[in-house]
Design a protein around this motif. Structure first.
Motif, PDB file in Angstrom:
ATOM      1  N   GLU B 371     -14.164  -1.624   9.439  1.00 22.38           N
ATOM      2  CA  GLU B 371     -14.976  -0.419   9.216  1.00 22.38           C
ATOM      3  C   GLU B 371     -16.468  -0.743   9.259  1.00 22.38           C
ATOM      4  N   MET B 372     -16.834  -1.891   8.698  1.00 16.24           N
ATOM      5  CA  MET B 372     -18.252  -2.256   8.724  1.00 16.24           C
ATOM      6  C   MET B 372     -18.711  -2.517  10.158  1.00 16.24           C
ATOM      7  N   LEU B 373     -17.842  -3.143  10.949  1.00 15.49           N
ATOM      8  CA  LEU B 373     -18.178  -3.372  12.355  1.00 15.49           C
ATOM      9  C   LEU B 373     -18.345  -2.037  13.077  1.00 15.49           C
ATOM     10  N   ARG B 374     -17.419  -1.123  12.789  1.00 17.04           N
ATOM     11  CA  ARG B 374     -17.533   0.196  13.407  1.00 17.04           C
ATOM     12  C   ARG B 374     -18.813   0.898  12.942  1.00 17.04           C
ATOM     13  N   ALA B 375     -19.142   0.717  11.666  1.00 17.31           N
ATOM     14  CA  ALA B 375     -20.365   1.335  11.135  1.00 17.31           C
ATOM     15  C   ALA B 375     -21.603   0.836  11.881  1.00 17.31           C
ATOM     16  N   VAL B 376     -21.580  -0.434  12.295  1.00 15.40           N
ATOM     17  CA  VAL B 376     -22.702  -0.965  13.081  1.00 15.40           C
ATOM     18  C   VAL B 376     -22.816  -0.197  14.397  1.00 15.40           C
ATOM     19  N   MET B 377     -21.671   0.034  15.033  1.00 15.56           N
ATOM     20  CA  MET B 377     -21.689   0.790  16.292  1.00 15.56           C
ATOM     21  C   MET B 377     -22.121   2.235  16.049  1.00 15.56           C
ATOM     22  N   GLU B 378     -21.688   2.792  14.937  1.00 14.57           N
ATOM     23  CA  GLU B 378     -22.075   4.167  14.606  1.00 14.57           C
ATOM     24  C   GLU B 378     -23.576   4.250  14.318  1.00 14.57           C
ATOM     25  N   GLY B 379     -24.066   3.303  13.519  1.00 14.02           N
ATOM     26  CA  GLY B 379     -25.482   3.324  13.134  1.00 14.02           C
ATOM     27  C   GLY B 379     -26.403   3.182  14.337  1.00 14.02           C
ATOM     28  N   PRO B 474     -17.974  16.793  14.995  1.00  9.24           N
ATOM     29  CA  PRO B 474     -18.548  17.441  13.797  1.00  9.24           C
ATOM     30  C   PRO B 474     -18.774  16.468  12.642  1.00  9.24           C
ATOM     31  N   ILE B 475     -17.903  15.458  12.525  1.00 13.48           N
ATOM     32  CA  ILE B 475     -18.083  14.477  11.437  1.00 13.48           C
ATOM     33  C   ILE B 475     -19.354  13.671  11.679  1.00 13.48           C
ATOM     34  N   TYR B 476     -19.535  13.260  12.931  1.00 10.28           N
ATOM     35  CA  TYR B 476     -20.738  12.481  13.232  1.00 10.28           C
ATOM     36  C   TYR B 476     -22.003  13.317  13.065  1.00 10.28           C
ATOM     37  N   LYS B 477     -21.883  14.606  13.277  1.00 14.26           N
ATOM     38  CA  LYS B 477     -23.043  15.475  13.071  1.00 14.26           C
ATOM     39  C   LYS B 477     -23.483  15.411  11.606  1.00 14.26           C
ATOM     40  N   GLU B 478     -22.503  15.474  10.722  1.00 17.89           N
ATOM     41  CA  GLU B 478     -22.822  15.411   9.286  1.00 17.89           C
ATOM     42  C   GLU B 478     -23.336  14.030   8.895  1.00 17.89           C
ATOM     43  N   LEU B 479     -22.652  12.999   9.397  1.00 20.43           N
ATOM     44  CA  LEU B 479     -23.060  11.631   9.040  1.00 20.43           C
ATOM     45  C   LEU B 479     -24.458  11.322   9.580  1.00 20.43           C
ATOM     46  N   TYR B 480     -24.752  11.867  10.752  1.00 26.17           N
ATOM     47  CA  TYR B 480     -26.072  11.634  11.348  1.00 26.17           C
ATOM     48  C   TYR B 480     -27.178  12.180  10.439  1.00 26.17           C
ATOM     49  N   GLN B 481     -26.936  13.356   9.867  1.00 28.93           N
ATOM     50  CA  GLN B 481     -27.946  13.926   8.969  1.00 28.93           C
ATOM     51  C   GLN B 481     -28.149  13.016   7.753  1.00 28.93           C
ATOM     52  N   ILE B 482     -27.048  12.468   7.236  1.00 29.03           N
ATOM     53  CA  ILE B 482     -27.157  11.566   6.082  1.00 29.03           C
ATOM     54  C   ILE B 482     -27.879  10.280   6.491  1.00 29.03           C
ATOM     55  N   TYR B 483     -27.590   9.831   7.710  1.00 28.80           N
ATOM     56  CA  TYR B 483     -28.282   8.653   8.254  1.00 28.80           C
ATOM     57  C   TYR B 483     -29.793   8.885   8.250  1.00 28.80           C
TER      58      TYR B 483
END
Lengths: 501, 501
Positions: B371-379, B474-483
């Motif tokens: 998950e942390m590796l994926r979070a790097v790709m997401e971030g 839609p999930i990434y839309k929300e997470l992006y705002q938190i980012y």
């Protein structure tokens, strides 16, 4: 020879110690039992499992020690707290006991927030309104099992059930009463106002016994089931934390101890009644004393998570913690400049934020695993300091700081912690936990010492004193401020993250 | 047969490609050179190293291809940018060249902030005042080496030096001029105001050539040193990014490409002049076109850091990235709910914060390494979206999104990225980088295509199209705002951390 028994009913195990004179450990036994999790956030235990564990453990220490049962003068019992166990007049449980980690009563929490308000509950009970306490859980029973509750004669705490099985007397000790969130700590009585709010009656509560009051003798039935003598008396007992505090010398103003394992609890001793909105209130074993405590959910838990997620885990052949300590000592010799928020499972004291989550900040391309491991130790030490700050607000003079539990085995962690709090840390030679405190109570009851506190003073030996590293102190002071600010900054993002999915 | 050569002088290597008709690669050669770091934040290169690398590479491709030198009709050169290389009238370097990563001119930056102000500099040049550009570096030379600068006839860019060595003509191409921060982009001339502010004279700048203007023929001396024919002409050339943009189809409104390796750059093509305070301005190869770009310091760099610090590193026998991709695909199949800020070395676009640092937030006891590796790709994908947001503000219609570079080899990363930006991503079959763009310029110069853009259009082949995953959008839309909020929240703590020690 005079002997006594201390029994602690923890969250996962019963631990039973037979003490000889001078509070010497003669024999020990323990049994595990299960926590039932029928739904998410529900947590309950079968009281028969506790009793079975207690009876077997007592039989085991009697067999092992070969002493005459009538030489056991006194028994006291401590337990995980608080809990709710509805009982019939005939002494039969009406339901599994809801234990402290049960979170089913969130609806009741909302109703009470609306009806009485968090401020009022704190004023009456000394504790924040929370599903952790008996208050909302009893209300859940009253609202969800009204018919069953008509048959309920008394509700018991965990040690109350064992005391009942031993003596056939319904009781609650004063420390457990202080943690029900149904007790008016200023007027020393059950709160009519709170009982009215939950639609209950104070008659449902058993009589309160002080920790060293005699509840009764071991009953004939209990003697048969355990091998004990009916001559042995049973004392009121205590909450496990109250007994454990006594064991490590936390009683009266300025005594502080941290018990740090997967989760950590830091306990502050006070004379008289003291409450603090950020810390939890618990009565000490001694009348008219206070223990304020701050519980941190994931102190050792954070390091355990790092070990399992990022350090290759752990096998019986592969004890990771000594290697982790070495890696830090070799590769992260100084404060890291990283900030770790150790809120891997939300946090209780002092921020009381179930949405808070673990956070590493300040990472750069040269950041090593050793530095991140050290940051975990630093972050959990900052969390401790955050609790100390709350206690200091009450005017407590910090006298001794004692540290025990699994995480106190790491020298580097202790050095970091001492430098963060800017004070030496004492490590006791022996750490029996709650049963040790019960041993002191028993010894005082038998006249070996004037008070349990005298027994504790006589028995407590310091194995090691860890000093702060002078150069680290000012750096940690600055980093601590950033740590505090980082959580405040991220608070609303944690709340937003909790809303997702 | 008609041939041409494209030469790119990158930060670490010269790359030289011999093209045949249809922009086919006939031969390739390259040489590495060193960056000298005499002090912290200083970064300079010896221009003779570039020339040596170029001459050897040309000899190598001539030998390998066995073509007649006179069949090479044209050469164009691109380079890392911007740089400052002071030259005598006789064509001798007076000093090593300060390259783009040099940060010695911070004092000059302060003076200019005071004297002209960041706003004014942006208005004139289309770029934020920064030590990255020629402006402050030239001022550093003028302030710190006044005697030497009296002997300075012209200052050159990196390709300008190679062009001089090839033709004995001092030149700067229009794309490099746009990146000096000395050029008035609205009035198409050197800015008298800025030269006055740094105490210099516009005479120090060489004549500006457009990218496809002929500077001259290969000199006799250069022909001897390289094996080239004196019949071959040399074009103005371009900044490496301008040439690379052309290669992947970024020209004119709505064309977007991300080149993602250790660092990432996302480039937006526009017709006409467009500037944006959060992105950098660069002229396109074609006159009157703009490339806005956002440079992210540690895209692949963040994953590389994770690999080295927490994934056991990398050996030639142990290619970690395919295993990382598999681990994510198996163990972190969905958006993680973690936030990773990929600012492992501060960040350029769009936040321009040298103090920002890498941050993981939202960790819990069940968080896995996958998950942390994926979070790097997401971030890093959120960081890309943050740059896209800036470009969208200028009114750009997003047409094609092309992704190339090392990080575009990971399918899961592309899937995450497509879902974050909510748009399909195209992966080109071939990715020659800047030399490819030079090949198109050469082909157009030789009449094979009407324009370099036509050549690019004809040559660009899409190997693969990666679609967003509908449920993730839609999930990434929300997470992006938190980012976004998390960085804003932590900004002052990053600044405070930078002050420590």
């Amino acid at each position: 020879m005079k002997y006594s028994i201390g029994i602690d009913i923890g969250t996962t195990t019963v631990k039973c110690i037979l003490f000889g004179e001078g509070v010497q450990v003669v024999a020990e036994a323990g049994r595990e039992y299960k926590t039932l999790l029928p739904k998410a956030s529900w947590a309950q235990q079968n009281p028969e499992d506790w009793w079975k564990g207690v009876a077997e453990s007592i039989r085991s220490i009697l067999t092992e020690s070969r002493i005459a049962p009538e030489d056991i003068k006194v028994i006291s019992v401590s337990s995980q707290a608080p809990a709710v166990l509805p009982m019939t007049k005939e002494g039969e449980p009406l339901h599994d006991a809801l234990i402290w980690m049960d979170r089913r009563s969130t609806k009741e929490l909302e109703i009470l927030e609306e009806k009485i308000g968090t401020k009022k509950v704190y004023e009456i009970t000394g504790n924040r309104l929370d599903t952790y306490f008996t208050l909302t859980e009893l209300m859940w029973f009253l609202r969800n099992h009204p018919d069953m509750m008509k048959k309920c004669h008394k509700i018991l705490q965990v040690n109350g059930y064992i005391n009942y099985k031993l003596t056939e007397v319904f009781s609650i000790d004063a420390t457990h009463a202080s943690l029900t969130q149904l007790y008016d700590v200023h007027n020393n009585c059950w709160s009519e106002e709170l009982f009215e709010a939950i639609g209950g009656d104070t008659k449902i509560m058993p009589d309160i016994y002080d920790c060293m009051d005699v509840i009764g003798h071991v009953s004939k039935k209990a003697a048969e089931e355990t091998g004990l003598s009916t001559k042995t008396v049973v004392l009121g007992g205590a909450v496990d934390a109250s007994a454990a505090a006594l064991e490590v010398g936390v009683y009266g103003d300025g005594s502080i101890a941290e018990m740090t394992g997967t989760s950590s609890v830091v306990m502050f001793g006070f004379d008289g009644l003291v409450t603090c909105n950020e810390l939890s209130y618990l009565r000490g074993v001694k009348e008219n004393t206070t223990i304020l405590f701050g519980a941190m959910n994931t102190a050792g838990g954070s390091l355990k998570w790092f070990r399992d997620a990022l350090y290759g885990g752990e096998t019986p052949q592969n004890d990771a913690y000594p290697r982790i300590n070495k890696e830090i000592e070799a590769g992260a010799k100084n404060p890291t400049g990283l900030i770790f928020l150790p809120y891997m499972a939300g946090e209780r004291a002092p921020i009381w934020d179930p949405n808070a989550r673990g956070t590493f900040m300040g990472l750069n391309m040269n950041t090593t695993r050793a530095e991140m491991l050290r940051a975990v130790m630093e972050g959990t030490s900052f969390a401790l300091q955050d609790n100390l700050d709350q206690a200091v607000k009450t005017g407590i003079p910090i006298r001794d700081f004692i540290c025990c539990g699994g995480c106190s085995k790491s020298d580097i962690w202790l050095k970091i912690k001492a430098s963060v709090i800017g004070q030496e840390i004492k490590i006791p030679s022996v750490n029996l936990g709650a049963p040790g405190g019960l041993g002191y109570m028993n010894a005082a009851f038998m006249g070996e010492y004037k008070t349990p506190e005298d027994a504790s003073r006589a028995a407590l030996q310091i194995k090691k004193i860890v000093e702060p590293v002078e150069e680290w102190i000012p750096i940690y002071k600055e980093l601590y401020q950033i740590y505090l600010d980082s959580y405040q900054s991220l608070k609303s993002q944690f709340a937003a993250l909790a809303q997702i999915k």
